[in-house]
Design a protein around this motif. Structure first.
Motif: not given
Length: 228
Positions: A182-186
């Motif tokens: 939900a947060r980390d683009k990777l």
């Protein structure tokens, strides 16, 4: 001499298998077309808020970073029309570990190639007949390795998530690889499906390569290296 032949044949079989697998993994990891197909398959534009051009630029950035063409993975991007830094500190630190792993893989592959040529030259200068026996044993060894790879792919496909987790636990001594989708683009850009597709494509290409090398070995030992 027979024991020497067996030892060298086993060594070359292992080294050549390492070369095949690592080379095909590298081909996938640095294949822009593969990244684009995966972005479209998993609708990464919707997940990340980045357009396809930004995603492709980021994929190139990742490849350049892993191949030591650039020293900093961080890049500016536009997410939902807002300019921002793409990766957080956790992602950057994990990618540092991944970069080191890639470097070790490049080194192992290159050393394996050099060792194979040295071992073949050694057998050639010792005795040409031994070289014929070597290719004969190598054909059998590579056939076994092909079977092992096929069985391994089948086993991994039964529970990819479990083996993917084992891989990270073995190769990384921290938990930086555990991301929040939900947060980390990777992980949004490269979901687990991306890696399963990469592994299966590398495995398919490796199986084809094994078959090609087996055909060459068969031709060489039958046509070019008939014992005197």
């Amino acid at each position: 001499m027979r024991s020497l032949n067996n030892i060298i044949a086993i060594s070359i079989t292992i080294l050549l298998s390492i070369c095949i697998i690592l080379t095909n993994l590298q081909f996938v990891a640095f294949n822009n077309d593969f990244y684009q197909r995966e972005f479209e398959k998993y609708k990464v534009e919707n997940t990340t808020g980045m357009d396809i051009n930004q995603l492709k630029k980021t994929a190139v950035r990742i490849q350049d970073y892993l191949s030591y063409k650039v020293d900093n993975l961080q890049t500016d991007t536009v997410i939902y029309e807002k300019k921002t830094k793409l990766f957080n500190d956790r992602e950057l630190k994990h990618m540092e570990d991944v970069r080191i792993l890639f470097k070790k893989g490049f080194f192992l592959r290159n050393i394996s190639v050099a060792a194979i040529f040295l071992l073949i030259l050694l057998m050639y200068f010792i005795n040409k007949r031994l070289l014929y026996n070597l290719f004969n044993s190598l054909f059998t060894g590579m056939l076994w390795m092909l079977c092992i790879v096929v069985v391994g792919v089948i086993i991994i496909s039964l529970n990819f998530n479990m083996w993917f987790t084992y891989f990270h636990l073995y190769f990384f001594n921290n938990n930086l690889w555990q991301f929040d989708v939900a947060r980390d683009k990777l992980i949004q850009m490269l979901p687990e499906g991306f890696f399963s597709d990469a592994v299966y494509l590398a495995a398919k290409n490796s199986i084809i390569t094994f078959g090609f090398i087996l055909a060459i070995l068969y031709f060489v030992k039958r046509k070019l290296l008939k014992p005197d």
